[in-house]
Design a protein around this motif. Sequence first.
Motif, short mmCIF file in Angstrom:
data_model
loop_
_atom_site.label_atom_id
_atom_site.label_comp_id
_atom_site.label_asym_id
_atom_site.label_seq_id
_atom_site.Cartn_x
_atom_site.Cartn_y
_atom_site.Cartn_z
N PHE A 108 0.66 -1.34 0.03
CA PHE A 108 -0.18 0.09 0.25
C PHE A 108 0.59 1.54 0.16
CE2 PHE A 108 -2.34 3.24 1.98
CZ PHE A 108 -3.07 3.97 1.96
N PHE A 109 2.12 0.97 1.45
CA PHE A 109 2.16 2.00 0.81
C PHE A 109 3.72 3.01 -0.43
CE2 PHE A 109 2.15 2.38 5.51
CZ PHE A 109 0.75 3.03 5.97
N ALA A 110 3.76 1.66 -0.90
CA ALA A 110 5.16 1.72 -2.48
C ALA A 110 3.82 2.10 -2.84
CB ALA A 110 5.87 0.25 -2.53
N ALA A 111 2.23 1.91 -2.89
CA ALA A 111 1.75 2.41 -4.72
C ALA A 111 1.52 4.06 -4.27
CB ALA A 111 0.37 1.70 -4.28
N GLU A 112 1.60 4.42 -3.08
CA GLU A 112 1.39 5.57 -2.04
C GLU A 112 2.57 5.84 -2.82
OE1 GLU A 112 -0.98 7.57 -0.84
OE2 GLU A 112 -2.56 5.62 -1.48
N LEU A 113 3.56 6.12 -2.79
CA LEU A 113 4.98 7.18 -3.40
C LEU A 113 5.21 6.46 -4.75
CD1 LEU A 113 7.71 5.18 -0.56
CD2 LEU A 113 6.71 7.47 -0.23
N ASP A 114 5.11 5.60 -5.40
CA ASP A 114 5.00 5.82 -7.25
C ASP A 114 3.91 7.04 -8.04
OD1 ASP A 114 7.21 3.99 -7.02
OD2 ASP A 114 5.86 2.01 -6.72
N ARG A 115 2.79 6.97 -7.09
CA ARG A 115 1.93 7.81 -7.78
C ARG A 115 2.15 9.61 -8.05
NH1 ARG A 115 -3.07 6.18 -3.58
NH2 ARG A 115 -3.18 4.26 -4.98
#
Length: 107
Positions: A97-104
């Motif tokens: 979840f947090f990795a996806a947030e950083l990639d946005r």
Amino acid sequence: MAGSTSKRYPAELKARAVRMVAERPADETEWAAIKRIAPLLGVGTPETLRKWVRQAEIDSGSREGVTTAESEQVRRLKREVAELKRANSILKAASAFFAAELDRPSV
């Protein structure tokens, strides 16, 4: 555990029943003693008492098998592994979840 008798019969009763089988008269077979003693002590079936006798023999070292202490340790470790697997899956989901947030891209 569906067949577990640890909740239905106190440890003192089990120990007394096993001791009574061990102290049977010399001319009485073990199975005859088990069949005689089980109903006296209110044990559901003679087979239950026979299993207690066998486990007591294993615990004392006079018979091969897995001791009560070893069985409890295995159960405890299995519970711990299951708990760690649950925690690990939660951490993996949070990490994704947090990795996806950083990639946005930020707007």
